[in-house]
Write an enzyme that holds these catalytic residues in place. Structure first.
Site, short mmCIF file in Angstrom:
data_model
loop_
_atom_site.label_atom_id
_atom_site.label_comp_id
_atom_site.label_asym_id
_atom_site.label_seq_id
_atom_site.Cartn_x
_atom_site.Cartn_y
_atom_site.Cartn_z
N SER A 144 0.85 -1.18 0.00
CA SER A 144 0.00 0.00 0.00
C SER A 144 0.89 1.23 0.00
CB SER A 144 -0.88 0.01 1.26
OG SER A 144 -1.50 1.26 1.46
N TYR A 157 -2.77 -0.80 10.34
CA TYR A 157 -2.59 -1.01 8.91
C TYR A 157 -1.23 -0.47 8.46
CZ TYR A 157 -3.86 -1.15 3.93
OH TYR A 157 -3.91 -1.41 2.58
#
Length: 256
Positions: A144, A157
């Protein structure tokens, strides 16, 4: 001629979104695929149908990547049913939003176990089989932009994706002598189920789009195209790199 003819790929979390698009694209390039799912066999079957329509073979394997025995079985089934396993796409991932001071141990474990532990031990199982067979291979992690870019209220995350960046770099060096390449794809905002709530929140979506120079979200197929390149012989000398695909978001991002 398809660029991945005769190769076998395991794509985790391939029942929908980016994982489904990658599995379908790899099949179009000639690969056979292991479709991994945890809860929704109907979605996994839909992916398998897309793979078959693209000319590839598909098998369904239920695996929770946070469980080590499931990781081992996922790779074993590729070898037993499809004869090999040349490409691993660590795509499965989850996120849980919370202010840092409200993050629970359960949510921390859930995110880190899927996003990091799962990728770690599935890659280990994949590498062990290749090492024993003296075969090269490709590891492609769907990371990501948040392996590098802050994401307030999603600390777990960010921690998982930042760790995935360093794991990729370390394994590129350690596994290079085995002929195994390791790279990350770091998408920005993508039109997938994980972003359903974002897409439904018009003010929030518009604020995000204002930060993206290209002015739109990515389509899963655009991520899949990059994965197909990294799996191909064209990327034989590529390892230890993160490929950002975010429409320019990282270069223009600022908190509102």
């Amino acid at each position: 001629m398809p660029t991945l003819q005769g190769r076998v790929a395991v794509v985790t979390g391939s029942g929908s979104g980016i994982g489904q698009a990658i599995a379908e694209r790899l099949a179009k390039e000639g690969a056979n695929c292991v479709v991994d799912y945890r809860d929704h066999i109907d979605q996994a079957q839909a992916t398998a149908d897309k793979i078959t329509a693209a000319g590839g073979k598909a098998i369904l394997v239920r695996a929770d990547v946070s469980v080590l025995s499931d990781c081992t079985n996922l790779v074993e089934q590729a070898w037993q049913q499809l004869g090999s396993c040349d490409i691993l796409v660590n795509n499965a991932g989850i996120e849980k939003g919370a202010d840092f001071w409200d993050v629970t141990e359960a949510d921390y474990d859930a995110v880190l176990n899927v996003n990091l532990k799962g990728a770690f031990f599935l890659t280990q199982a994949f590498v062990r089989k290749l090492r024993d067979a003296k075969k090269p291979g490709r590891v492609i992690n769907i990371s990501s932009v948040h392996e590098d870019m802050v994401f307030p209220h999603f600390s777990t995350y960010c921690a998982s994706k930042g760790a995935m960046r360093m794991l990729m770099r370390d394994l590129a060096v350690e596994l290079g002598p085995l002929g195994i390449t390791v790279n990350n794809i770091a998408p920005g905002a993508v039109n997938t189920p994980i972003n359903t709530s974002l897409l439904a929140n018009k003010p929030k979506l518009e604020a995000l789009l204002a930060n993206i120079p290209l002015g739109r979200l990515a389509n899963p197929e655009e991520i899949a195209g990059l994965a197909a390149f990294l799996a191909s012989d064209d990327a034989a000398y590529v390892t230890g790199s993160t490929y950002v695909i975010d429409g320019g978001l990282m270069r223009n991002y600022h908190e509102q």
